[in-house]
Design a protein around this motif. Structure first.
Motif, PDB file in Angstrom:
ATOM      1  N   LEU A 275     -22.872   7.180  12.229  1.00  0.00           N
ATOM      2  CA  LEU A 275     -21.551   7.827  12.136  1.00  0.00           C
ATOM      3  C   LEU A 275     -20.571   7.009  11.305  1.00  0.00           C
ATOM      4  N   MET A 276     -20.858   5.718  11.115  1.00  0.00           N
ATOM      5  CA  MET A 276     -19.956   4.871  10.348  1.00  0.00           C
ATOM      6  C   MET A 276     -19.907   5.246   8.872  1.00  0.00           C
ATOM      7  N   VAL A 277     -20.883   6.007   8.411  1.00  0.00           N
ATOM      8  CA  VAL A 277     -20.870   6.418   7.011  1.00  0.00           C
ATOM      9  C   VAL A 277     -19.659   7.307   6.715  1.00  0.00           C
ATOM     10  N   ALA A 278     -19.076   7.916   7.755  1.00  0.00           N
ATOM     11  CA  ALA A 278     -17.908   8.778   7.548  1.00  0.00           C
ATOM     12  C   ALA A 278     -16.653   7.973   7.239  1.00  0.00           C
ATOM     13  N   ALA A 279     -16.641   6.682   7.607  1.00  0.00           N
ATOM     14  CA  ALA A 279     -15.425   5.885   7.425  1.00  0.00           C
ATOM     15  C   ALA A 279     -15.007   5.766   5.953  1.00  0.00           C
ATOM     16  N   PRO A 280     -15.904   5.388   5.020  1.00  0.00           N
ATOM     17  CA  PRO A 280     -15.469   5.312   3.620  1.00  0.00           C
ATOM     18  C   PRO A 280     -15.069   6.668   3.039  1.00  0.00           C
ATOM     19  N   PHE A 281     -15.695   7.744   3.532  1.00  0.00           N
ATOM     20  CA  PHE A 281     -15.305   9.065   3.032  1.00  0.00           C
ATOM     21  C   PHE A 281     -13.916   9.465   3.549  1.00  0.00           C
ATOM     22  N   LEU A 282     -13.589   9.073   4.785  1.00  0.00           N
ATOM     23  CA  LEU A 282     -12.244   9.304   5.289  1.00  0.00           C
ATOM     24  C   LEU A 282     -11.221   8.567   4.430  1.00  0.00           C
ATOM     25  N   ALA A 283     -11.524   7.317   4.120  1.00  0.00           N
ATOM     26  CA  ALA A 283     -10.609   6.538   3.290  1.00  0.00           C
ATOM     27  C   ALA A 283     -10.499   7.128   1.884  1.00  0.00           C
ATOM     28  N   ALA A 284     -11.601   7.666   1.357  1.00  0.00           N
ATOM     29  CA  ALA A 284     -11.609   8.191  -0.010  1.00  0.00           C
ATOM     30  C   ALA A 284     -10.701   9.398  -0.171  1.00  0.00           C
ATOM     31  N   ALA A 285     -10.394  10.086   0.925  1.00  0.00           N
ATOM     32  CA  ALA A 285      -9.541  11.272   0.823  1.00  0.00           C
ATOM     33  C   ALA A 285      -8.128  10.923   0.387  1.00  0.00           C
ATOM     34  N   LEU A 286      -7.671   9.696   0.705  1.00  0.00           N
ATOM     35  CA  LEU A 286      -6.284   9.334   0.410  1.00  0.00           C
ATOM     36  C   LEU A 286      -6.113   7.975  -0.245  1.00  0.00           C
ATOM     37  N   ALA A 287      -7.030   7.048   0.025  1.00  0.00           N
ATOM     38  CA  ALA A 287      -6.835   5.670  -0.420  1.00  0.00           C
ATOM     39  C   ALA A 287      -7.481   5.421  -1.776  1.00  0.00           C
ATOM     40  N   SER A 288      -7.152   4.254  -2.363  1.00  0.00           N
ATOM     41  CA  SER A 288      -7.719   3.876  -3.653  1.00  0.00           C
ATOM     42  C   SER A 288      -9.174   3.445  -3.487  1.00  0.00           C
ATOM     43  N   TRP A 289      -9.868   3.398  -4.627  1.00  0.00           N
ATOM     44  CA  TRP A 289     -11.292   3.069  -4.554  1.00  0.00           C
ATOM     45  C   TRP A 289     -11.517   1.640  -4.071  1.00  0.00           C
TER      46      TRP A 289
ATOM     47  N   THR B  47     -28.677   1.612   5.460  1.00  0.00           N
ATOM     48  CA  THR B  47     -28.804   1.896   4.027  1.00  0.00           C
ATOM     49  C   THR B  47     -27.927   3.081   3.619  1.00  0.00           C
ATOM     50  N   CYS B  48     -27.878   4.103   4.467  1.00  0.00           N
ATOM     51  CA  CYS B  48     -27.047   5.285   4.167  1.00  0.00           C
ATOM     52  C   CYS B  48     -25.570   4.921   4.154  1.00  0.00           C
ATOM     53  N   ILE B  49     -25.154   3.994   5.030  1.00  0.00           N
ATOM     54  CA  ILE B  49     -23.755   3.562   5.020  1.00  0.00           C
ATOM     55  C   ILE B  49     -23.421   2.901   3.687  1.00  0.00           C
ATOM     56  N   ALA B  50     -24.332   2.049   3.202  1.00  0.00           N
ATOM     57  CA  ALA B  50     -24.104   1.374   1.927  1.00  0.00           C
ATOM     58  C   ALA B  50     -24.062   2.374   0.767  1.00  0.00           C
ATOM     59  N   LEU B  51     -25.016   3.316   0.760  1.00  0.00           N
ATOM     60  CA  LEU B  51     -25.027   4.324  -0.301  1.00  0.00           C
ATOM     61  C   LEU B  51     -23.791   5.227  -0.226  1.00  0.00           C
ATOM     62  N   GLY B  52     -23.429   5.598   0.999  1.00  0.00           N
ATOM     63  CA  GLY B  52     -22.230   6.413   1.176  1.00  0.00           C
ATOM     64  C   GLY B  52     -20.978   5.719   0.682  1.00  0.00           C
ATOM     65  N   THR B  53     -20.929   4.410   0.853  1.00  0.00           N
ATOM     66  CA  THR B  53     -19.779   3.649   0.360  1.00  0.00           C
ATOM     67  C   THR B  53     -19.651   3.769  -1.147  1.00  0.00           C
TER      68      THR B  53
ATOM     69  N   LEU C  36       0.834  -1.191   0.000  1.00  0.00           N
ATOM     70  CA  LEU C  36       0.000   0.000   0.000  1.00  0.00           C
ATOM     71  C   LEU C  36       0.872   1.245   0.000  1.00  0.00           C
ATOM     72  N   SER C  37       0.386   2.261  -0.692  1.00  0.00           N
ATOM     73  CA  SER C  37       1.081   3.545  -0.682  1.00  0.00           C
ATOM     74  C   SER C  37       0.870   4.211   0.668  1.00  0.00           C
ATOM     75  N   PRO C  38       1.719   5.196   1.030  1.00  0.00           N
ATOM     76  CA  PRO C  38       1.511   5.913   2.296  1.00  0.00           C
ATOM     77  C   PRO C  38       0.125   6.531   2.406  1.00  0.00           C
ATOM     78  N   GLY C  39      -0.397   7.057   1.283  1.00  0.00           N
ATOM     79  CA  GLY C  39      -1.732   7.631   1.324  1.00  0.00           C
ATOM     80  C   GLY C  39      -2.801   6.598   1.631  1.00  0.00           C
ATOM     81  N   SER C  40      -2.683   5.427   1.001  1.00  0.00           N
ATOM     82  CA  SER C  40      -3.660   4.365   1.259  1.00  0.00           C
ATOM     83  C   SER C  40      -3.599   3.898   2.703  1.00  0.00           C
ATOM     84  N   ARG C  41      -2.371   3.771   3.221  1.00  0.00           N
ATOM     85  CA  ARG C  41      -2.241   3.344   4.616  1.00  0.00           C
ATOM     86  C   ARG C  41      -2.846   4.380   5.567  1.00  0.00           C
ATOM     87  N   ALA C  42      -2.629   5.667   5.272  1.00  0.00           N
ATOM     88  CA  ALA C  42      -3.188   6.711   6.134  1.00  0.00           C
ATOM     89  C   ALA C  42      -4.713   6.718   6.082  1.00  0.00           C
ATOM     90  N   GLY C  43      -5.270   6.613   4.865  1.00  0.00           N
ATOM     91  CA  GLY C  43      -6.724   6.600   4.741  1.00  0.00           C
ATOM     92  C   GLY C  43      -7.346   5.392   5.396  1.00  0.00           C
TER      93      GLY C  43
END
Length: 375
Positions: free
Chosen positions: A51-65, A98-104, A17-24
């Motif tokens: 609140l778990m819907v924020a987790a994929p968005f945090l990862a999206a800032a730096l990590a791969s899809w 459902t929002c967590i799934a859509l947010g993902t 993993l790249s440093p960005g992916s590891r951080a995300g």
């Protein structure tokens, strides 16, 4: 010519993993762990899973899809697990899962777009570096009787591209060098720099007089620029230990001799190329061990807290020892420490050392000295 964080394109393979992916990924895992701990402490009601819907968005800032999808799937599974732990699954809990799934899905799409843009920027940066290298050929380590080194310091973190230029060639009239600075930046500046260097590489072999070279370069610039565009330049010739300099609106070179630093100001000011400069040469007699620093105005403009880098005061300590390449490396390090890594303009540096006349050669007299002697 870097203190900003550079986002590298993510590899689609199975490599590390790249440093960005590891951080995300790390940030998302921490968030999921905190929310899960709060839910477990709160009891059987799933009050915080949204609140778990924020987790994929945090990862999206730096990590791969792909990592974002993995994080989102884990968040959805955790949310569903807490929801099923309730005695009766409420509507709000079902909506949260459902929002967590859509947010993902949204976060994964965002990460894919960001990753594609990062790859395009990286490709543009590589192309810019190739364009810069095509314009500025490596110099040295020896050109005629001169030891020569050059450095290009970019002021931008994204691409090493600009309008600063330099060249050193061994001609029938001695070693000739040019350093210049094109007004502006970007591809237009690189285009004009390539025109100046292309013309110089031709006429430097054809013209016996540096003033004729200036005239030819001025015509080349005038044909290629607008009314407000120009190129500052200093042309240097070393012939049999005689140093001749003509200056077209450029910072004067610095002569380093026995611990002293001497600015080689022109006898009379002349405008830049593009404004029909009429130059008067400055002639110096070199001694073995003399060094000459040519630089663009980015060096003179480098400052911190309004205080300019003391080039003349520190030049001998930085440049007067070791090889010429070592000297430029020391100057670059000191400069970046002075400005804390933040430069306002690109800088081109050329350092030469006179090692003595080549054996068996006769010191040729520059054409304007002949004319002066006859008059």
């Amino acid at each position: 010519m870097l203190s900003l964080v550079r986002t590298k394109p993510f590899q689609s393979g199975r490599g590390p993993l790249s440093p960005g992916s590891r951080a995300g990924l790390g940030a998302a895992v921490v968030l999921l762990a905190i929310v899960s701990a709060v839910e477990l402490a709160d009891g059987r009601s799933a009050n915080y899973i949204a609140l778990m819907v924020a987790a994929p968005f945090l990862a999206a800032a730096l990590a791969s899809w792909r990592i974002v999808l993995g994080v989102g799937a884990s968040a959805t599974a955790l949310g569903a697990g807490f929801a099923l732990g309730e005695q009766t699954v409420s509507l709000s809990t079902a909506v949260a899962v459902t929002c967590i799934a859509l947010g993902t899905g949204i976060a994964a799409a965002t990460a894919a777009v960001r990753q594609r843009q990062a790859e395009q920027i990286a490709e543009l940066s590589r192309l810019a570096a190739v364009a810069q290298q095509a314009v500025l050929r490596p110099l040295g380590p020896q050109v005629g009787s001169l030891s020569v080194a050059a450095r290009y310091i970019s002021s931008t973190a994204t691409a090493e591209i600009g309008g600063d230029l330099y060249e050193a060639i061994d001609t029938p009239y001695g070693v000739r060098m040019i350093i210049g600075d094109v007004r502006g930046k970007g591809l237009d500046a690189v285009r004009l720099a390539s025109i100046v260097l292309g013309s110089y590489r031709h006429v430097a072999y054809e013209r016996a007089d540096l003033r004729a070279i200036v005239t030819d370069l001025d015509r080349a610039v005038a044909r290629s620029v607008g009314d407000e565009d120009f190129v500052t330049a200093a042309l240097v010739e070393e012939r049999g230990g005689t140093l001749t300099i003509v200056n077209c609106g450029h910072p004067p070179p610095l002569l380093l001799r026995r611990g002293a630093v001497i600015p080689l100001e022109p006898p009379a000011p002349a405008p830049p190329l593009g404004f029909m400069p009429v130059v008067r040469p400055r002639v110096e007699r070199l001694e073995p061990g003399d060094r000459l620093l040519l630089f663009t105005d980015g060096l003179g403009e480098a400052r911190r807290d309004g205080e300019f880098f003391p080039t003349a005061d520190r030049a001998w300590r930085l440049l007067g020892h070791g090889t010429v390449a070592d000297g430029l490396a020391s100057l670059e390090t000191a400069l970046k420490e002075w400005v804390h890594g933040r430069l306002d303009d690109d800088i081109a540096l050329v350092l030469m050392e006179y090692t003595g006349s080549r054996g068996g050669t006769t010191a040729a007299v520059p054409s304007w000295e002949v004319g002066a002697a006859e008059s």
